[in-house]
Design a protein around this motif. Structure first.
Motif, PDB file in Angstrom:
ATOM      1  N   MET A  48       0.898  -1.083  -0.072  1.00 22.15           N
ATOM      2  CA  MET A  48       0.184  -0.006   0.055  1.00 22.15           C
ATOM      3  C   MET A  48       0.941   1.102  -0.096  1.00 22.15           C
ATOM      4  SD  MET A  48      -3.066  -0.877   2.474  1.00 22.15           S
ATOM      5  CE  MET A  48      -3.464  -2.780   2.655  1.00 22.15           C
ATOM      6  N   SER A  49       0.288   2.128  -0.744  1.00 21.98           N
ATOM      7  CA  SER A  49       1.257   3.459  -0.920  1.00 21.98           C
ATOM      8  C   SER A  49       0.766   4.655   0.093  1.00 21.98           C
ATOM      9  CB  SER A  49       1.123   3.986  -2.227  1.00 21.98           C
ATOM     10  OG  SER A  49      -0.210   4.399  -2.632  1.00 21.98           O
ATOM     11  N   SER A  50       1.705   5.315   0.282  1.00 25.15           N
ATOM     12  CA  SER A  50       1.383   6.748   1.183  1.00 25.15           C
ATOM     13  C   SER A  50       2.451   7.614   0.747  1.00 25.15           C
ATOM     14  CB  SER A  50       1.471   6.492   2.769  1.00 25.15           C
ATOM     15  OG  SER A  50       2.680   6.151   3.080  1.00 25.15           O
ATOM     16  N   ILE A  51       2.150   8.994   1.088  1.00 25.84           N
ATOM     17  CA  ILE A  51       2.974  10.148   0.472  1.00 25.84           C
ATOM     18  C   ILE A  51       4.130   9.758   1.070  1.00 25.84           C
ATOM     19  CG2 ILE A  51       3.380  12.566   0.851  1.00 25.84           C
ATOM     20  CD1 ILE A  51       1.463  13.136  -0.461  1.00 25.84           C
ATOM     21  N   GLU A  52       4.424   9.271   2.324  1.00 26.82           N
ATOM     22  CA  GLU A  52       5.577   9.197   3.124  1.00 26.82           C
ATOM     23  C   GLU A  52       6.591   8.084   2.313  1.00 26.82           C
ATOM     24  OE1 GLU A  52       2.836  10.791   5.506  1.00 26.82           O
ATOM     25  OE2 GLU A  52       2.735   8.822   4.912  1.00 26.82           O
ATOM     26  N   GLU A  53       6.020   7.258   1.562  1.00 26.42           N
ATOM     27  CA  GLU A  53       6.765   6.402   0.887  1.00 26.42           C
ATOM     28  C   GLU A  53       7.204   6.794  -0.296  1.00 26.42           C
ATOM     29  OE1 GLU A  53       4.444   2.551   0.075  1.00 26.42           O
ATOM     30  OE2 GLU A  53       3.182   2.899   1.765  1.00 26.42           O
ATOM     31  N   ILE A  54       6.895   8.135  -0.871  1.00 29.33           N
ATOM     32  CA  ILE A  54       7.419   8.235  -2.011  1.00 29.33           C
ATOM     33  C   ILE A  54       8.713   9.106  -1.914  1.00 29.33           C
ATOM     34  CG2 ILE A  54       7.064  10.253  -3.833  1.00 29.33           C
ATOM     35  CD1 ILE A  54       3.986   9.884  -3.099  1.00 29.33           C
ATOM     36  N   ASP A  55       9.587   8.545  -2.944  1.00 29.61           N
ATOM     37  CA  ASP A  55      11.033   8.886  -2.865  1.00 29.61           C
ATOM     38  C   ASP A  55      11.207  10.320  -3.260  1.00 29.61           C
ATOM     39  OD1 ASP A  55      13.660   9.078  -3.001  1.00 29.61           O
ATOM     40  OD2 ASP A  55      13.828   7.433  -4.575  1.00 29.61           O
TER      41      ASP A  55
ATOM     42  N   SER B 151      10.706  -9.715   6.591  1.00 33.95           N
ATOM     43  CA  SER B 151      10.314  -8.253   6.210  1.00 33.95           C
ATOM     44  C   SER B 151       8.856  -8.135   6.476  1.00 33.95           C
ATOM     45  CB  SER B 151      10.609  -8.015   4.542  1.00 33.95           C
ATOM     46  OG  SER B 151       9.838  -9.079   3.868  1.00 33.95           O
ATOM     47  N   HIS B 152       8.293  -9.342   6.462  1.00 34.22           N
ATOM     48  CA  HIS B 152       6.784  -9.229   6.965  1.00 34.22           C
ATOM     49  C   HIS B 152       6.388  -9.350   8.418  1.00 34.22           C
ATOM     50  CE1 HIS B 152       6.523  -9.762   2.562  1.00 34.22           C
ATOM     51  NE2 HIS B 152       4.891  -9.969   2.708  1.00 34.22           N
TER      52      HIS B 152
ATOM     53  N   GLN C 191       6.821  -8.599 -11.307  1.00 31.88           N
ATOM     54  CA  GLN C 191       8.517  -8.656 -10.945  1.00 31.88           C
ATOM     55  C   GLN C 191       9.066 -10.122 -10.836  1.00 31.88           C
ATOM     56  OE1 GLN C 191       9.413  -5.659 -10.897  1.00 31.88           O
ATOM     57  NE2 GLN C 191       7.664  -4.565 -10.239  1.00 31.88           N
ATOM     58  N   SER C 192       9.859 -10.323 -11.512  1.00 29.09           N
ATOM     59  CA  SER C 192      10.350 -11.853 -11.686  1.00 29.09           C
ATOM     60  C   SER C 192      11.932 -12.066 -11.636  1.00 29.09           C
ATOM     61  CB  SER C 192       9.941 -12.342 -13.157  1.00 29.09           C
ATOM     62  OG  SER C 192       8.583 -12.353 -13.243  1.00 29.09           O
ATOM     63  N   ASP C 193      12.118 -13.201 -10.923  1.00 25.46           N
ATOM     64  CA  ASP C 193      13.604 -13.452 -11.109  1.00 25.46           C
ATOM     65  C   ASP C 193      13.755 -14.883 -11.472  1.00 25.46           C
ATOM     66  OD1 ASP C 193      13.058 -15.287  -8.958  1.00 25.46           O
ATOM     67  OD2 ASP C 193      13.647 -13.666  -7.564  1.00 25.46           O
TER      68      ASP C 193
ATOM     69  N   SER D 269       3.854  -5.933  -8.040  1.00 31.56           N
ATOM     70  CA  SER D 269       4.040  -4.920  -6.971  1.00 31.56           C
ATOM     71  C   SER D 269       2.962  -3.785  -7.138  1.00 31.56           C
ATOM     72  CB  SER D 269       5.252  -4.361  -7.234  1.00 31.56           C
ATOM     73  OG  SER D 269       5.385  -4.090  -8.858  1.00 31.56           O
ATOM     74  N   ASP D 270       2.982  -2.718  -6.428  1.00 33.52           N
ATOM     75  CA  ASP D 270       2.167  -1.928  -6.490  1.00 33.52           C
ATOM     76  C   ASP D 270       2.369  -0.854  -7.808  1.00 33.52           C
ATOM     77  OD1 ASP D 270       4.257  -0.772  -5.114  1.00 33.52           O
ATOM     78  OD2 ASP D 270       3.070   0.222  -3.585  1.00 33.52           O
ATOM     79  N   HIS D 271       3.641  -0.567  -7.681  1.00 39.80           N
ATOM     80  CA  HIS D 271       4.124   0.308  -8.913  1.00 39.80           C
ATOM     81  C   HIS D 271       5.365  -0.389  -9.550  1.00 39.80           C
ATOM     82  CE1 HIS D 271       2.924   3.682  -5.987  1.00 39.80           C
ATOM     83  NE2 HIS D 271       1.776   3.330  -6.554  1.00 39.80           N
ATOM     84  N   PRO D 272       5.522   0.020 -10.802  1.00 37.23           N
ATOM     85  CA  PRO D 272       6.588  -0.795 -11.828  1.00 37.23           C
ATOM     86  C   PRO D 272       7.979  -0.845 -11.114  1.00 37.23           C
ATOM     87  CG  PRO D 272       5.535   1.004 -13.129  1.00 37.23           C
ATOM     88  CD  PRO D 272       4.926   1.162 -11.597  1.00 37.23           C
ATOM     89  N   SER D 273       8.210   0.297 -10.171  1.00 39.73           N
ATOM     90  CA  SER D 273       9.733   0.018  -9.735  1.00 39.73           C
ATOM     91  C   SER D 273       9.736  -0.344  -8.354  1.00 39.73           C
ATOM     92  CB  SER D 273      10.267   1.501  -9.737  1.00 39.73           C
ATOM     93  OG  SER D 273       9.585   2.313  -9.025  1.00 39.73           O
ATOM     94  N   ARG D 274       8.834  -1.277  -7.885  1.00 43.92           N
ATOM     95  CA  ARG D 274       8.821  -1.845  -6.425  1.00 43.92           C
ATOM     96  C   ARG D 274       8.719  -3.204  -6.445  1.00 43.92           C
ATOM     97  NH1 ARG D 274       6.592   2.977  -2.938  1.00 43.92           N
ATOM     98  NH2 ARG D 274       5.008   1.446  -2.218  1.00 43.92           N
ATOM     99  N   GLY D 275       9.180  -3.762  -5.184  1.00 45.18           N
ATOM    100  CA  GLY D 275       9.066  -5.395  -5.220  1.00 45.18           C
ATOM    101  C   GLY D 275       7.847  -6.045  -5.091  1.00 45.18           C
ATOM    102  N   LYS D 276       7.689  -7.317  -5.283  1.00 43.36           N
ATOM    103  CA  LYS D 276       6.493  -7.791  -5.476  1.00 43.36           C
ATOM    104  C   LYS D 276       5.842  -8.111  -3.911  1.00 43.36           C
ATOM    105  CE  LYS D 276       8.964 -12.315  -6.000  1.00 43.36           C
ATOM    106  NZ  LYS D 276       9.982 -11.708  -6.070  1.00 43.36           N
ATOM    107  N   ASP D 277       4.803  -8.418  -3.513  1.00 44.94           N
ATOM    108  CA  ASP D 277       4.535  -8.715  -2.415  1.00 44.94           C
ATOM    109  C   ASP D 277       2.984  -9.516  -2.529  1.00 44.94           C
ATOM    110  OD1 ASP D 277       1.826  -6.815  -2.164  1.00 44.94           O
ATOM    111  OD2 ASP D 277       3.282  -5.508  -2.149  1.00 44.94           O
TER     112      ASP D 277
END
Ligand SMILES: CC(C)=CCC/C(C)=C/CC/C(C)=C/COP(=O)(O)OP(=O)(O)O
Ligand SMILES: [Zn+2]
Length: 498
Positions: free
Chosen positions: A1-8, A76-77, A348-350, A357-365
């Motif tokens: 989930m995203s929030s303003i604080e998470e935005i880099d 991480s969870h 997001q694959s390896d 993920s929520d956004h293209p540049s983030r990790g899967k969850d």
């Protein structure tokens, strides 16, 4: 989930953007969100120019990611201890949407047993008037009951779909719990002494409808509370006068559908609001001028299906009156672009694992993997609305659920490379969403989307293995599991409400 604080919001980047500002036009106002949006567009451009990410759902790798998670949750969870029940649901439902859960009977049985530990079914000290006591499920071991965790637990047990899982649920104590959560406003609190909003209210109503304990006493006043959450924008907020938001709009609209009160919504205003929530990136945003996010593929996608099902219901009546057959069209959003956002940009694959993920540049969850699959599923079946018309309470047919859609019978829509070429062209004409509510010119969106979808319809039947199992838009559970569960619980006696 995203929030303003998470935005880099790194400073060089911000000053670059500010320096590139040409005039004082209101559209050029820079905020944390516009900067995050720019960054996201850049990461989409990078993905578009790389050959790495394709249009295929990497089902095997997603299954590896999910089944691995049920055995061991990553460090991480650890902050999600109170969401263990949710993690179980996201993983099991993800596996089920990939039509694989039933090949892991030991996972289903172990999870059923685990979920039974989370149930607080001791009602010895309970009455409907006191404010402490049992019933419902907690989010983790030894946690007190919470309406949202209860919804997750009941959903997970439905997804497992065995006699063992159904029998885990104590309906009597559940009813007492839900009645105890009910407020004078017609909402439900999250827990004893907790907050209430449209989300907790949806969870209570969804659970009661799934377990056949939806009594007149339980639903009294609930529709009025939910209706009061619709805002001037057309979407719904968490409670009256709150900002319209995709998650809460889903909760209100889905619960109103269960309560057979869709006709009381200002449907044109809701339809208009949601039409503007699909962005040029293809994904849905939750709020005006916010970033798109994979999970809204389900939260907003489901609302589109419910609205369409509602419109079709009345259209069908009208056309039957005129002696015409109902034509099935594409869905009211751009199905191809939504699938592209989730599969091409957010998968997001390896070598071994994959997920969304929520956004293209983030990790899967697990959360975004579950709701990404649900959103893809909703956008792959053009006739899903027809099915829910018979499963939902338009006609009060909980007692007689209709046969679910199957992979074979559905008019399906799967993204392919060919579709994408079409979409790129269409996208230039299709000024889908300027995130600007004042822009009435954008009202042509739907037509564009429909044209786009219809162009692509049935182009891709060669790729059936890319289908995700059809899910119920109101419950986010595979249709066949929904039908099985409803049949089981509606064969039991209804609860004694007094
Ligand atoms: C059944 C159930 C539990 C339903 C919950 C529905 C719900 C409220 C979903 C919202 C999830 C979400 C992405 C919140 C972020 O809000 P934000 O304000 O941080 O993000 P934004 O920028 O996208 O608005
Ligand atoms: Zn999200």
């Amino acid at each position: 989930m995203s929030s303003i604080e998470e935005i880099d919001t790194d400073e060089t980047y911000i000053s670059d953007v500010i320096n590139s500002k040409k005039n004082d036009d209101i559209d050029d106002i820079i905020t944390a969100t516009t900067i995050a949006q720019k960054k996201m567009e850049n990461s989409i451009f990078e993905k578009l120019s790389s050959t790495e990410n394709g249009y295929l759902i990497e089902k095997k790798k997603i299954l590896n990611f999910l089944s691995n998670g049920i055995e061991r949750i990553p460090m991480s969870h650890q902050s999600l201890d109170s969401s263990k029940v949710w993690i179980s649901f996201w993983i099991l439902n993800g596996m089920d949407m990939l039509d694989s859960l039933d090949s892991y009977p030991s996972i289903s049985s172990r999870t059923s047993k685990y979920l039974s530990i989370l149930q607080n079914d001791d009602n010895s000290s309970n009455s409907r008037d006191n404010n402490q006591g049992g019933g419902g499920f907690g989010g983790g071991n030894s946690h007190t009951s919470h309406v949202v965790s209860t919804f997750a637990a009941v959903s997970a047990l439905y997804v497992i779909g065995t006699e063992e899982s159904y029998k885990t649920i104590d309906r009597e104590s559940m009813y007492i719990f839900l009645m105890r959560m009910k407020t004078k406003e017609g909402a439900f609190t999250s827990e004893d002494g907790g907050e209430y909003d449209s989300r907790t209210t949806y969870c209570a109503i969804a659970v009661a409808s799934m377990l056949n304990i939806l009594t007149p006493e339980l639903v009294r006043g609930v529709a009025d509370f939910l209706l009061s959450c619709q805002t001037y924008e057309g979407g719904f907020g968490a409670y009256p006068f709150n900002e319209a938001h995709g998650g809460y709009t889903f909760c209100s609209v889905a619960a109103l559908s269960i309560l057979n009160c869709l006709h009381k919504i200002d449907m044109n205003s809701l339809h208009r609001w949601i039409t503007f929530r699909q962005s040029n990136d293809g994904g849905f945003e939750g709020r005006t001028n916010k970033l798109v996010d994979t999970c809204y593929s389900y939260w907003q996608g489901a609302v589109y299906i419910i609205i369409q099902s509602y419109f079709n219901y009345y259209k069908k009546q009208e056309e039957e009156g005129n002696g015409k057959d109902q034509q099935q069209e594409g869905l009211l959003f751009n199905q191809s672009k939504l699938q592209e956002y989730v599969i091409r940009f957010c998968q997001q694959s390896d070598k071994k694992y994959s997920g969304f993920s929520d956004h293209p540049s983030r990790g899967k969850d697990y959360y975004h993997t579950c709701y990404g699959l649900s959103g893809i599923s909703l956008s792959q079946y053009n006739e899903i609305g027809k099915t829910i018309q018979s499963l939902n309470t338009f006609t009060n047919t909980f007692e007689q659920p209709s046969p679910p859609l199957t992979k074979n019978s559905a008019n399906t829509f799967i993204i392919s490379n060919n579709n994408n070429n079409n979409n790129n062209n269409n996208n230039n004409n299709n000024n889908n969403n300027n995130n600007n509510n004042n822009n009435n010119n954008n009202n042509n969106n739907n037509n564009n989307n429909n044209n786009n979808n219809n162009n692509n319809n049935n182009n891709n039947n060669n790729n059936k293995e890319q289908l995700v199992e059809p899910v119920h838009p109101i419950y986010n559970i595979k249709l066949s599991k929904c039908e099985k569960g409803l049949k089981y619980f509606y064969s039991l006696n209804s609860i004694n409400s007094k």
